[in-house]
Design a protein around this motif. Sequence first.
Motif, mmCIF file in Angstrom:
data_model
loop_
_atom_site.group_PDB
_atom_site.id
_atom_site.type_symbol
_atom_site.label_atom_id
_atom_site.label_comp_id
_atom_site.label_asym_id
_atom_site.label_seq_id
_atom_site.Cartn_x
_atom_site.Cartn_y
_atom_site.Cartn_z
ATOM 1 N N PHE A 123 0.797 -1.219 0.000
ATOM 2 C CA PHE A 123 0.000 0.000 0.000
ATOM 3 C C PHE A 123 0.834 1.275 0.000
ATOM 4 C CE2 PHE A 123 -2.717 -3.225 2.045
ATOM 5 C CZ PHE A 123 -3.758 -3.224 1.147
ATOM 6 N N GLY A 124 2.170 1.151 -0.147
ATOM 7 C CA GLY A 124 3.013 2.334 -0.195
ATOM 8 C C GLY A 124 3.338 2.927 1.162
ATOM 9 N N LYS A 125 3.150 2.155 2.242
ATOM 10 C CA LYS A 125 3.405 2.691 3.582
ATOM 11 C C LYS A 125 4.860 3.100 3.739
ATOM 12 C CE LYS A 125 1.842 0.443 7.165
ATOM 13 N NZ LYS A 125 1.721 -0.570 8.236
ATOM 14 N N GLN A 126 5.789 2.220 3.360
ATOM 15 C CA GLN A 126 7.207 2.525 3.540
ATOM 16 C C GLN A 126 7.622 3.711 2.673
ATOM 17 O OE1 GLN A 126 9.441 0.932 5.799
ATOM 18 N NE2 GLN A 126 10.485 2.841 5.263
ATOM 19 N N PHE A 127 7.126 3.754 1.440
ATOM 20 C CA PHE A 127 7.471 4.864 0.546
ATOM 21 C C PHE A 127 6.989 6.186 1.127
ATOM 22 C CE2 PHE A 127 5.981 7.680 -2.906
ATOM 23 C CZ PHE A 127 7.206 7.983 -3.472
ATOM 24 N N LEU A 128 5.732 6.247 1.549
ATOM 25 C CA LEU A 128 5.175 7.491 2.059
ATOM 26 C C LEU A 128 5.844 7.901 3.366
ATOM 27 C CD1 LEU A 128 3.117 9.607 1.369
ATOM 28 C CD2 LEU A 128 1.407 8.340 2.649
ATOM 29 N N MET A 129 6.155 6.940 4.218
ATOM 30 C CA MET A 129 6.852 7.265 5.457
ATOM 31 C C MET A 129 8.252 7.793 5.176
ATOM 32 S SD MET A 129 5.721 4.270 8.128
ATOM 33 C CE MET A 129 6.792 4.946 9.389
ATOM 34 N N ASP A 130 8.936 7.216 4.179
ATOM 35 C CA ASP A 130 10.271 7.706 3.833
ATOM 36 C C ASP A 130 10.210 9.131 3.295
ATOM 37 O OD1 ASP A 130 11.529 5.431 4.653
ATOM 38 O OD2 ASP A 130 11.775 4.561 2.663
ATOM 39 N N PHE A 137 12.371 15.040 9.264
ATOM 40 C CA PHE A 137 13.447 14.770 10.217
ATOM 41 C C PHE A 137 14.827 14.702 9.579
ATOM 42 C CE2 PHE A 137 9.730 12.069 11.642
ATOM 43 C CZ PHE A 137 9.217 13.021 12.504
ATOM 44 N N GLN A 138 14.907 14.869 8.236
ATOM 45 C CA GLN A 138 16.178 14.682 7.525
ATOM 46 C C GLN A 138 16.770 13.299 7.833
ATOM 47 O OE1 GLN A 138 17.316 17.078 5.278
ATOM 48 N NE2 GLN A 138 15.279 17.868 5.734
ATOM 49 N N ASP A 139 15.910 12.312 7.838
ATOM 50 C CA ASP A 139 16.300 10.946 8.160
ATOM 51 C C ASP A 139 17.270 10.423 7.096
ATOM 52 O OD1 ASP A 139 16.042 7.926 8.018
ATOM 53 O OD2 ASP A 139 14.864 8.313 9.809
ATOM 54 N N VAL A 140 18.463 10.020 7.528
ATOM 55 C CA VAL A 140 19.508 9.604 6.593
ATOM 56 C C VAL A 140 19.111 8.313 5.874
ATOM 57 C CG1 VAL A 140 21.910 8.882 6.370
ATOM 58 C CG2 VAL A 140 21.311 10.744 7.916
ATOM 59 N N GLU A 141 18.594 7.333 6.609
ATOM 60 C CA GLU A 141 18.227 6.062 5.988
ATOM 61 C C GLU A 141 17.085 6.233 4.992
ATOM 62 O OE1 GLU A 141 17.440 3.153 8.929
ATOM 63 O OE2 GLU A 141 19.488 3.120 9.711
ATOM 64 N N ALA A 142 16.095 7.068 5.350
ATOM 65 C CA ALA A 142 14.990 7.324 4.433
ATOM 66 C C ALA A 142 15.499 8.006 3.168
ATOM 67 C CB ALA A 142 13.929 8.197 5.108
ATOM 68 N N ALA A 143 16.392 8.978 3.319
ATOM 69 C CA ALA A 143 16.958 9.679 2.161
ATOM 70 C C ALA A 143 17.735 8.712 1.262
ATOM 71 C CB ALA A 143 17.861 10.824 2.624
ATOM 72 N N ARG A 148 18.072 5.705 -3.808
ATOM 73 C CA ARG A 148 18.204 4.447 -4.542
ATOM 74 C C ARG A 148 16.994 4.222 -5.446
ATOM 75 N NH1 ARG A 148 19.232 1.340 -0.450
ATOM 76 N NH2 ARG A 148 17.212 0.317 -0.246
ATOM 77 N N HIS A 149 15.803 4.567 -4.945
ATOM 78 C CA HIS A 149 14.584 4.430 -5.744
ATOM 79 C C HIS A 149 14.645 5.320 -6.983
ATOM 80 C CE1 HIS A 149 10.416 4.637 -6.996
ATOM 81 N NE2 HIS A 149 10.366 5.921 -6.692
#
Length: 472
Positions: A123-130, A137-143, A148-149
């Motif tokens: 459902f795109g949960k991970q994509f939307l959260m990233d 939050f400037q989350d490094v892992e999400a960025a 990569r995407h």
Amino acid sequence: MPGIDELIASIEVELEAAQKRRTKAAKEVELILAKAQQDGRSNLSVEEDERVAELFSQRDQSKADIEGIQRKLENAQRIKAEEMERAEAAKKTEPTGVRRPSYDQVARVGTEERTYRQDTDRFGKQFLMDVSRQFLFQDVEAAHRLARHMHEEQVERAQTLQRAVGTGNFSGLTVPQYLTDMYAPATAALRPFADVCNSHPLPESGMSIEISRITTSSSAGIQASQNSAVSEQNMDDTPLSVPVKTAAGQQTVSRQAIDRGNGIEDVTMQDLFNRVATTLDATLLTEASTGMTNVAQAVTYTDADPTGAEMYPKILGAAAGVEANLLAMGAPTHAIMHSRRWYWLSSQMSSTWPLVNWTNLPVQAGAVADPNSSYASGPRGVLPCGLVVIVDNNIPINLGAGTNEDELYVVPRNECHLWEDDAGPMFIRAEQPQAGSLGVQLVAYQYFAYTFQRYVNGMQKVSGTGLVSPAF
């Protein structure tokens, strides 16, 4: 810290953007000069001179940018080449004379899975959260996952990426393709008519599409006698300017939803996609001046007690009008109607049948329905005259003096022109965080252009009191 592949991908995107800016500036200068030539003017206007000077400055700046970016890309590629050489050197082995097992003589091909996949992020949960976490939050892992995407998108859908990526980081993220296909099951009018239009790829730049319409044709006649003058008439055209529009919607997601990740995918992703699709389709049908309801020539059906048998000749009258106006340039192919009109026609009974039926239609039937089709999933059936029925609930039902009428459109599909981005037209981006309310603003949007006006009265509609709210 992004890896060298992600770095090269971002530099390549930056280079493509600079090249497009240079090309766009040059093209606009060409358009200005062509316009002056077409108007028969020896000189440009003051505003045009200023704009041309500005465009040349933009072009020169883009050239300088391209040179700098290319040097940066060459350096990055040199670093990657060195890393590959070191990796190859590390793989080198010296023969020991020991016999290898036979299975090592078999070649193997591997694959790397996409960052966001339907089997792991349905459902795109991970994509939307990233998206939200990277901007909030400037989350490094999400960025890193988003980078990569976008690199994967560049490899598989380069044209879409060029249009999606702006000057800032992820200002226009490309949504994973499998997510854009999920809007259909949701409750919304969606885009049944848009899906059957004559589709074209939207040009890469510009906010309008220019079409030349021949409004004065050449002529031909019978020559009066040998060596006498033959018929002559100078052709003339009238430009048709089709504006590029933006269908967009926004929603603010709370920090609590982002932190805990419960339900945001259904509420945000799918609903925004639904609204953008519905807005686009409704614009094609109802927009002032250019929408189908305002372009189509009316065939009036006035009846205090309407019946299907009385309405069917009006549909044929509209079809006849389309063919009479287009001649060899097109023929009526589709009847676009509201769902209430389709079910009302399905409810009508008759003891008589048309003199002429379309191929493979039962003789004693007013139409044939497709049992495998449902709303927004394709044609619902075929009328006896061969018109394919499309049901679209973006057609208004509050028309007429009594504000209770709908309309039925008879159209040639090839003249229903719709320009959209080639692949994955939906994009989503995060704007500045709504700090005062602990939220992130998300925007879904799509660029498109359309026209039904290449030929006068090439579209027809059935309207009037015979299309009031049906009684079942």
